[in-house]
Design an enzyme around this catalytic site. Sequence first.
Site, mmCIF file in Angstrom:
data_model
loop_
_atom_site.group_PDB
_atom_site.id
_atom_site.type_symbol
_atom_site.label_atom_id
_atom_site.label_comp_id
_atom_site.label_asym_id
_atom_site.label_seq_id
_atom_site.Cartn_x
_atom_site.Cartn_y
_atom_site.Cartn_z
ATOM 1 N N GLU A 44 9.058 -4.048 10.912
ATOM 2 C CA GLU A 44 9.420 -2.729 10.354
ATOM 3 C C GLU A 44 9.886 -1.788 11.460
ATOM 4 O OE1 GLU A 44 6.657 -0.987 7.562
ATOM 5 O OE2 GLU A 44 7.735 0.922 7.554
ATOM 6 N N LYS B 31 -1.042 -9.714 3.090
ATOM 7 C CA LYS B 31 -0.319 -9.213 4.276
ATOM 8 C C LYS B 31 -1.247 -8.268 5.042
ATOM 9 C CE LYS B 31 3.057 -5.923 4.063
ATOM 10 N NZ LYS B 31 2.512 -4.850 4.925
ATOM 11 N N ASP C 141 0.841 -1.207 0.000
ATOM 12 C CA ASP C 141 0.000 0.000 0.000
ATOM 13 C C ASP C 141 0.875 1.256 0.000
ATOM 14 O OD1 ASP C 141 0.891 -0.038 2.603
ATOM 15 O OD2 ASP C 141 -1.102 0.073 3.532
ATOM 16 N N GLU D 207 -1.318 -5.540 8.450
ATOM 17 C CA GLU D 207 -0.577 -4.835 9.497
ATOM 18 C C GLU D 207 -1.239 -5.104 10.854
ATOM 19 O OE1 GLU D 207 0.008 -0.662 8.732
ATOM 20 O OE2 GLU D 207 0.910 -1.062 6.781
ATOM 21 N N ASP E 220 -1.202 -6.522 -0.335
ATOM 22 C CA ASP E 220 -1.198 -5.796 0.939
ATOM 23 C C ASP E 220 -2.613 -5.286 1.210
ATOM 24 O OD1 ASP E 220 0.127 -4.849 3.142
ATOM 25 O OD2 ASP E 220 1.058 -3.139 2.131
HETATM 26 O O1 KIV Z 1 3.457 -1.175 1.676
HETATM 27 C C1 KIV Z 1 4.649 -1.493 1.786
HETATM 28 O O2 KIV Z 1 5.496 -1.157 0.946
HETATM 29 C C2 KIV Z 1 5.033 -2.281 2.957
HETATM 30 C C3 KIV Z 1 6.504 -2.530 3.145
HETATM 31 C C4 KIV Z 1 7.126 -1.346 3.761
HETATM 32 C C5 KIV Z 1 6.763 -3.763 3.934
HETATM 33 O O3 KIV Z 1 4.224 -2.675 3.721
#
Ligand code: KIV
Length: 285
Positions: free
Chosen positions: A191, A122, A46, A124, A85
């Site tokens: 991160e 993925k 994202d 968060e 994501d």
């Molecule tokens: O969105 C993204 O690029 C991420 C990375 C920083 C792991 O989540």
Amino acid sequence: MDTQKVTVSDIREAKGKRKLTMLTAYDYPLASLIDKAGIDMILVGDSLANVVLGLQSTTQVGMTEMLHHARAVTRAVKHALVIGDMPYGSYQALPDGRQVMPAESVKNAKRFIDEANCDVVKLEWFDKCLDVTKEIINSGIPVMGHIGLTPQTADKLGGFKVQGKDAQAAQRLIKQAEDLEKLGCFAIVLECVPDKIAEIITQKLSIPTIGIGAGVACDGQVLVSYDMLGLFERFTPKFVKKYINLSEQIFSAVKAYKSEVEKGEFPAKEHTFSIKQEEVDKVKK
Ligand code: KIV
């Protein structure tokens, strides 16, 4: 190029044997190059919001934008595991207090797989992420976790700061990582975590840790491709290494094109289609 598709099992089994590589991509040409270079995992991140769409925050992209770009990436990729994501608001509480229900989150996760051909998603970390993660995994979709600095909820973490800097905060991160492993996540992004804490987490878990600003002890590394290629100039975090400065090179190329067009040097003979003179004469008559 190794065209054998990377699987979730390959990623799990790499732990302790070899370092894993991961980069972000948002479009066909870059995804294709990254894939041909043999990178293990491609994240349609994202971070699209910041580095491609010119927005201030990752909370400003939704499912429509993410699926559109994910489709372009998966059209290109033959080898890497492609990770979708999940964007803000597709699986977690919104600022207006509305909670996205686990069932709605599962529906959104499925869209990454069914409509965009991603392999996994993925998520968060956020307060209630364990319920949502469990439902998505139970529905058969593999999940990569993401703890430490989680940009979608950075305001709740005191901004874009290194996380886990004191013993109590570090213990919380370790617990989050252990909980995500117990639920069945196949890997976890760490991160902006101090290297020693990332090392402890990496040693405690049997699934791979993928670091971004988390030191060299992680099982693998991820960077935003536009950062490492020097294509994003607004800011450069400390953890980024620029392997090339494409902004400078693109700028020089565009200036050279402008100058050659203005001077009548481009297009040259080799870029031009010709016709026999007798045909031209007929046209003129
Ligand atoms: O969105 C993204 O690029 C991420 C990375 C920083 C792991 O989540």
